[in-house]
Design an enzyme around this catalytic site. Structure first.
Site: not given
Lengths: 256, 106
Positions: A176, A172, A213, A74-75, A217, A109
């Protein structure tokens, strides 16, 4: 008396939020790394993430599922069709009426078009396909979609980023946004810019997604981590990508 | 699983010292870890790596459980003739992988 004064001023320092990072001060996690780790990422024959990218390329061209279709059917060639795609994800999905990240888009997909079973989060094949697709955007600026439908989700992601949580009662943003120029034990705190996912983390000894990730955290601040695929994780990813808007994609990045 | 990433210069002058880099994908499971249920995860590592330059062995490494996943090796040799470098990794559970790279020496 002086001791108490020092404690009070220290508390004031901690509670005074530095706020969001100004555009010109934003730094990729790359710039916090030691020269050896930088060299490892820079050379495609020493960057272990490239092993997944190569696997992803093979998977891209392999017909699967009841439909017996490959992504390429398709792509076409990913070099052209997937260029810049990772830079604008998570994107809004009309049928689900919420944003989906790249991993979820691949699985949508697979189930709808290829009629194949969805891949597990953090499975080798899903990471390989994601890394291969995201690699096509390497060097391009992160360009969050300016879709008005995304705005409520973006706002929720931002609120989550600012929300104190867990037994350590940290948001967070406390690390950060406010303390990214400092260290936590021997490690640089960094700004938490998601420029190179999926990335090879030396601590993991494997490639991992942004969700992994974020979950790491959350466990670190002793909060209950959101499950893989949870809408909250995608909202956080959406906010992080908009926060990193304009920074170049590095996939596959290497981090300590 | 993708095999290996090899970096050998395509051309070199006779007598040049060249760097060879080889990265392969392998989990390198130590055999010392346990599952949540307490069962030992069996050892699964690469035990040996060799590099041959036109059939002659120029580098060999024995590997042990303390080596990280996806082992990366870098070493040097002198380019003295055109030909191929053949790489071989051998490990637990019958693991065997090969790769090769060509060099032109002027």
């Amino acid at each position: 008396m002086r001791g108490i004064g020092a404690i009070v001023s220290a508390l004031l320092l901690v509670s005074a939020s530095a706020g969001e990072i100004p555009q010109q001060q934003r730094r990729s996690g790359y710039s916090f790394m030691a020269p050896d780790t930088k060299a490892m990422q820079d050379d495609d024959t020493s960057n272990p993430g490239m092993l997944w990218v190569l696997d992803g390329e093979a998977l891209w061209n392999k017909p699967i599922g009841t439909a017996n279709k490959a992504c390429a059917d398709c792509h076409g060639g990913a070099k052209a069709s997937m260029k810049g795609v990772a830079a604008r994800y998570p994107a809004f999905d009309k049928s689900l009426a919420r944003p989906v990240d790249l991993e979820q888009r691949i699985n949508l997909c697979r189930t709808a078009q290829q009629q194949a079973p969805a891949l597990d989060y953090e499975s080798h094949d899903l990471l390989a396909l994601t890394a291969f697709i995201a690699h096509q955007s390497r060097g391009m600026p992160i360009a969050p979609a300016s879709d008005p439908q995304l705005e409520p989700f973006l706002a929720r992601g931002r609120a989550l980023f600012m929300q104190r949580q867990g037994q350590l009662n940290l948001a967070c943003a406390n690390c950060h946004d406010d303390n990214w120029d400092k260290h936590l034990a021997g490690s640089a705190i960094t700004q938490g810019q998601p420029t190179g996912y999926p990335m090879y983390r030396l601590e993991w000894q494997t490639l991992g997604s942004l969700s992994r990730r974020l979950r790491g955290c959350m466990t670190g601040i002793r909060a209950q981590a959101f499950s893989y695929g949870a809408p909250e994780l995608v909202e956080l990813e959406l906010y992080l990508m908009s926060r990193a808007g304009g920074m170049p994609v590095e996939t596959p990045a290497v981090r300590p | 699983m993708a095999s290996a990433l090899i970096n050998v210069p395509k051309r070199a002058k006779r007598g040049d010292v060249i760097e060879i880099r080889a990265l392969t994908s392998h989990i390198m499971e130590t055999g010392y870890r346990r599952t949540a249920a307490g069962e030992v995860i069996p050892r699964d590592i690469i035990t040996s790596f060799t590099c041959r330059y036109n059939g002659r062995e120029i580098f060999r490494a024995d590997m042990f459980p303390a080596i990280a996943a996806n082992p990366y090796l870098s070493f040097f040799t002198t380019a003295n003739e055109s030909g191929t470098f053949a790489f071989e990794w051998i490990g637990d559970n019958g693991f065997s992988q090969t790769a090769s790279a060509a060099i032109t020496v002027e």
